[in-house]
Scaffold this motif. Structure first.
Motif, short mmCIF file in Angstrom:
data_model
loop_
_atom_site.label_atom_id
_atom_site.label_comp_id
_atom_site.label_asym_id
_atom_site.label_seq_id
_atom_site.Cartn_x
_atom_site.Cartn_y
_atom_site.Cartn_z
N HIS A 27 0.93 -1.12 -0.09
CA HIS A 27 -0.08 0.06 0.08
C HIS A 27 0.99 1.37 -0.07
O HIS A 27 0.67 2.21 -0.86
CB HIS A 27 -0.93 -0.24 1.22
CG HIS A 27 -2.01 1.04 1.20
ND1 HIS A 27 -3.11 1.05 2.16
CD2 HIS A 27 -2.35 1.77 0.12
CE1 HIS A 27 -3.74 1.80 1.64
NE2 HIS A 27 -3.71 2.47 0.73
N HIS A 77 -3.19 9.68 0.87
CA HIS A 77 -2.42 8.60 1.30
C HIS A 77 -1.44 9.09 2.61
O HIS A 77 -1.38 8.55 3.36
CB HIS A 77 -1.69 7.70 0.45
CG HIS A 77 -2.56 6.78 -0.19
ND1 HIS A 77 -3.20 7.19 -1.31
CD2 HIS A 77 -2.91 5.68 0.04
CE1 HIS A 77 -4.05 6.08 -1.88
NE2 HIS A 77 -3.90 5.06 -0.81
N TRP A 126 -12.95 7.00 0.33
CA TRP A 126 -12.43 7.50 1.65
C TRP A 126 -13.55 7.88 2.58
O TRP A 126 -14.64 8.37 1.80
CB TRP A 126 -11.40 8.61 1.33
CG TRP A 126 -10.45 8.49 0.50
CD1 TRP A 126 -10.36 8.25 -0.99
CD2 TRP A 126 -9.01 8.10 0.79
NE1 TRP A 126 -9.12 8.00 -1.42
CE2 TRP A 126 -8.12 8.04 -0.27
CE3 TRP A 126 -8.31 7.79 2.18
CZ2 TRP A 126 -6.80 7.47 -0.44
CZ3 TRP A 126 -6.87 7.40 1.88
CH2 TRP A 126 -6.35 7.21 0.84
N ASP A 160 -8.91 5.27 4.39
CA ASP A 160 -8.90 4.56 3.06
C ASP A 160 -9.70 3.63 3.15
O ASP A 160 -9.62 2.34 3.80
CB ASP A 160 -7.39 4.06 2.66
CG ASP A 160 -7.04 3.90 1.25
OD1 ASP A 160 -8.05 3.62 0.70
OD2 ASP A 160 -6.07 3.87 0.88
N TRP A 162 -10.19 1.75 -0.10
CA TRP A 162 -10.03 1.03 -1.37
C TRP A 162 -9.61 -0.25 -0.88
O TRP A 162 -9.09 -0.27 0.34
CB TRP A 162 -8.96 1.65 -2.14
CG TRP A 162 -8.99 2.96 -2.84
CD1 TRP A 162 -9.54 4.29 -2.27
CD2 TRP A 162 -8.68 3.16 -4.21
NE1 TRP A 162 -9.61 4.96 -3.18
CE2 TRP A 162 -8.89 4.47 -4.51
CE3 TRP A 162 -8.09 2.48 -5.22
CZ2 TRP A 162 -8.76 5.18 -5.69
CZ3 TRP A 162 -7.94 2.99 -6.28
CH2 TRP A 162 -8.22 4.13 -6.62
N HIS A 164 -7.43 -2.01 -1.65
CA HIS A 164 -6.10 -2.36 -1.25
C HIS A 164 -5.38 -2.21 0.03
O HIS A 164 -4.56 -2.23 0.36
CB HIS A 164 -5.23 -1.82 -2.43
CG HIS A 164 -4.92 -0.30 -2.37
ND1 HIS A 164 -5.08 0.50 -3.67
CD2 HIS A 164 -5.15 0.77 -1.27
CE1 HIS A 164 -5.18 1.78 -3.22
NE2 HIS A 164 -5.08 1.87 -1.94
MN MN3 Z 1 -5.01 3.54 -0.73
#
Ligand code: MN3
Length: 199
Positions: A27, A77, A126, A160, A162, A164
């Motif tokens: 990540h 991030h 997010w 986050d 997502w 991943h």
């Molecule tokens: Mn991410």
């Protein structure tokens, strides 16, 4: 000046056992790095090559999706890594605790709103805690979208969602990841600092 990958505020294995070193290797080491590398390629030789990251995000929002997506993901991030800390989680203290009580009624109501924002963001995105006009609000954004582009809004904290971010540790159990983020990882010191800086 090319953009560079900001240092993590802790070691890659420091969020374990909740978020593993393997997740951070991908990540942070792969995904976050790729956003930095893509952004550098996209702005190289353009009038945004020497701009600051937040300036690039604001200048590209709504007009240059490739640049915006990578620039915003670099910023989001970095903000996310700081939104967690080893030994974090639990109920907030300080001004954020007062703000949550004032804006949501109590911590449990905030927790419900933030968890729902993360769980109901369809696909990638997010969940955020932001400050706007002296009140705290929960937001969700899709893909690379960030509250930074909204006038008068200060991001305080982000999560986050997502795949991943959690798939290696939680597989498809996004709600379990959200619960872990709130109970074991969230960095209220960072949110308090952002709130204090916004005043
Ligand atoms: Mn991410």
């Amino acid at each position: 000046m090319p953009f560079t990958l900001p240092a993590l505020p802790y070691a890659r294995d420091a969020l374990g056992p909740h978020i593993s070193e393997e997740t951070l290797n991908y990540h942070y080491g792969k995904h976050h790095q790729a956003y930095v590398d893509n952004l550098n390629k996209l702005v190289d030789g353009t009038d945004l090559a020497d701009a600051g990251l937040e300036e690039v995000i604001r200048a590209s929002a709504g007009s240059k999706p490739g640049v915006f997506n990578n620039a915003a993901q670099v910023w989001n991030h970095t903000f996310y890594w700081h939104s967690m800390k080893p030994g974090g989680g639990g109920e907030p203290t300080g001004a954020i605790a007062d703000g949550i009580k004032d804006s949501f009624g109590d911590y449990q109501s905030f927790r419900k709103a933030f968890s729902e924002a993360g769980a109901t963001q369809f696909g990638s995105g997010w969940a955020w805690l932001v400050s706007k006009g002296g009140k705290l609000e929960v937001r969700k954004t899709a893909n690379a979208e960030t509250p930074l582009t909204e006038g008068g809004v200060t991001p305080l904290l982000t999560m986050d969602v997502w795949e991943h971010a959690y798939y290696l540790d939680f597989q498809n159990a996004r709600p379990k990841y959200i619960e872990t983020f709130l109970d074991n990882l969230v960095n209220w010191d960072f949110a308090n600092q952002n709130l204090s800086d916004s005043k």
